[in-house]
Design an enzyme around this catalytic site. Sequence first.
Site, mmCIF file in Angstrom:
data_model
loop_
_atom_site.group_PDB
_atom_site.id
_atom_site.type_symbol
_atom_site.label_atom_id
_atom_site.label_comp_id
_atom_site.label_asym_id
_atom_site.label_seq_id
_atom_site.Cartn_x
_atom_site.Cartn_y
_atom_site.Cartn_z
ATOM 1 N N THR A 51 1.123 -18.385 4.011
ATOM 2 C CA THR A 51 2.528 -18.390 4.431
ATOM 3 C C THR A 51 2.724 -17.781 5.810
ATOM 4 O OG1 THR A 51 3.202 -18.166 2.147
ATOM 5 C CG2 THR A 51 4.828 -17.553 3.764
ATOM 6 N N ASP A 71 -3.671 -23.354 2.401
ATOM 7 C CA ASP A 71 -2.919 -22.536 1.455
ATOM 8 C C ASP A 71 -3.995 -21.878 0.601
ATOM 9 O OD1 ASP A 71 0.082 -22.810 -0.227
ATOM 10 O OD2 ASP A 71 -1.665 -21.980 -1.247
ATOM 11 N N SER A 128 -4.315 -21.216 -2.308
ATOM 12 C CA SER A 128 -4.586 -21.796 -3.633
ATOM 13 C C SER A 128 -5.758 -22.762 -3.544
ATOM 14 C CB SER A 128 -3.348 -22.508 -4.161
ATOM 15 O OG SER A 128 -2.283 -21.587 -4.191
ATOM 16 N N ASP A 134 -1.723 -15.633 -2.472
ATOM 17 C CA ASP A 134 -1.992 -16.066 -3.855
ATOM 18 C C ASP A 134 -3.394 -15.694 -4.342
ATOM 19 O OD1 ASP A 134 0.537 -17.052 -4.046
ATOM 20 O OD2 ASP A 134 -0.012 -19.166 -3.810
ATOM 21 N N GLN A 160 -7.031 -7.129 -20.585
ATOM 22 C CA GLN A 160 -5.870 -7.911 -20.133
ATOM 23 C C GLN A 160 -4.799 -7.007 -19.535
ATOM 24 O OE1 GLN A 160 -4.308 -10.249 -23.394
ATOM 25 N NE2 GLN A 160 -6.270 -11.224 -23.768
ATOM 26 N N CYS A 161 -4.893 -5.702 -19.808
ATOM 27 C CA CYS A 161 -3.898 -4.782 -19.259
ATOM 28 C C CYS A 161 -4.072 -4.664 -17.750
ATOM 29 C CB CYS A 161 -4.067 -3.385 -19.862
ATOM 30 S SG CYS A 161 -3.803 -3.352 -21.631
HETATM 31 N N1 ASP Z 1 0.833 -20.138 -1.310
HETATM 32 C C1 ASP Z 1 0.642 -19.194 -0.252
HETATM 33 C C2 ASP Z 1 -0.852 -18.911 -0.117
HETATM 34 O O1 ASP Z 1 -1.372 -18.170 -0.887
HETATM 35 C C3 ASP Z 1 1.393 -17.931 -0.506
HETATM 36 C C4 ASP Z 1 1.214 -16.864 0.555
HETATM 37 O O2 ASP Z 1 0.702 -17.103 1.626
HETATM 38 O O3 ASP Z 1 1.650 -15.754 0.329
HETATM 39 O O4 ASP Z 1 -1.475 -19.456 0.752
#
Ligand code: ASP
Length: 345
Positions: A16, A60, A62, A93, A280-281
Site C-alpha cells: 500500500t 501486493d 499477498s 499483509d 492458537q493464542c
Molecule cells: N494488501 C497490501 C499488501 O500487503 C496491504 C498493505 O500494504 O498494507 O501488500
Amino acid sequence: MLKKKSNILLIYTGGTIGMIKDSDTGALRSFDFNNLLTRIPELKILDCDITTISFENPIDSSNMNPKYWVQIAEIIEENYINFDGFVVLHGSDTMSYTASALSFMLEHLSKPVILTGSQLPIGDLRTDAKENLITSIQIAALKQNNTSVIKEVGLYFEYKLYRGNRTTKINAEHFEAFESLNYPHLVESGVHLKVNKKQLLQANHSNSLIVRKNLCTDIVLIKLFPGITELVLKTILSVPDLKGVILETYGAGNCTTEQWFINLISNAIKKGIVIINVTQCSGGSVIMGQYETSTALKKAGVISGHDITTEAAIVKLMYLLGQNINPKEFKTIFETPLRGELTQN
Ligand code: ASP
C-alpha cells in the site's frame, strides 16, 4: 573522530505504501517507485545517504512467496558491504512472514534490516506512510561507536520497532497493525528514539554474513477446531512428500485426546514427518505435559514451538528442512532460539 553519515539502502517490494487509486476501478495498484521519492521530499534532509532499489514489478504482499524472499535476501547480500542498514518497504499483509524469513535466511547479520509499510498510501492526506518510512530510515541509520545499534531484522510500524520474527499482523484497520505479544518492542519513537538496549540481539562481528536460500515448502499448517474429522486429518497427513506440519493447538498446546487423532499424529512422526506444536493464542507459550490433553503429543515426539508465532514457525520449519539436518537433532534445533524467535520454558 569525524562521524560518518550512514549509508542506507531502501528496497521497495510493493504494498500500500507505494500504491495509488486506479481512476477507473477505484482499486489500489502499485505505481512507479521513483514517484514515491518525489512524494516525500523530507527524505532529502535526513542525516544519511539513501540509495533506492525496486522490484521490477512491485507486488501486493499477498503475492509474496519464498522466491521473493530469496530476491530480497540477494539484494541485501549483494549490497551488504556498501551499506550500513537496509529498509525494506513491504505490504503489511505478509510482512511478519517476510521479516521472519529474512531473520533465518540472514545468518550472522550485524546490520539493521528494517521492514515497514503503511495502512494508507503515501499520497493520502492522512497517511501513516511518511512517519513509518522516515523513522525506519532513522533507526536503520542509528550508530554507536561507529557500529549499527540494531543488528537484526526488525519491523517498524506506528511508533514501534519490533523484532520481526516476533510480530503478527493483528489489525486490518488500525494504524497500529502489528503486535509482538511475547517479546517487548526494541525501540519506541516519541520525542526521542528510545532504544530498549537489553532486548536487542547482539552480533559477533568476526562472523561474516551467510545467506541461506534453500527453503523447503513441503509443509502444511493445520489449525485444530472442535469437530475436525479423522478423514480430513488423515488426508492432509498423507499428502505425498509432506515433510513438516505446524499444528496450531489450543491454549498451552492442548488437543483432543481421541485415539484416532493421537494415532494419526504418532504414525506421521514414525513416517518421518516433523510436527511442531504452536498455540492458537496470540500470546503465551506451549507447555506440553502441563495438561493431560497434551501429554500424548509429547510422548509421540511432537516438537514444542514454545512461544513462537505461527508465522515464524512456518518459516523456521521451511528453513531447517532446507538445511538437511540430522533427524535426531531436528527437535533440539527447532526448540532452540536461533534468531531470538522463541523463549524456552
Ligand atoms: N494488501 C497490501 C499488501 O500487503 C496491504 C498493505 O500494504 O498494507 O501488500
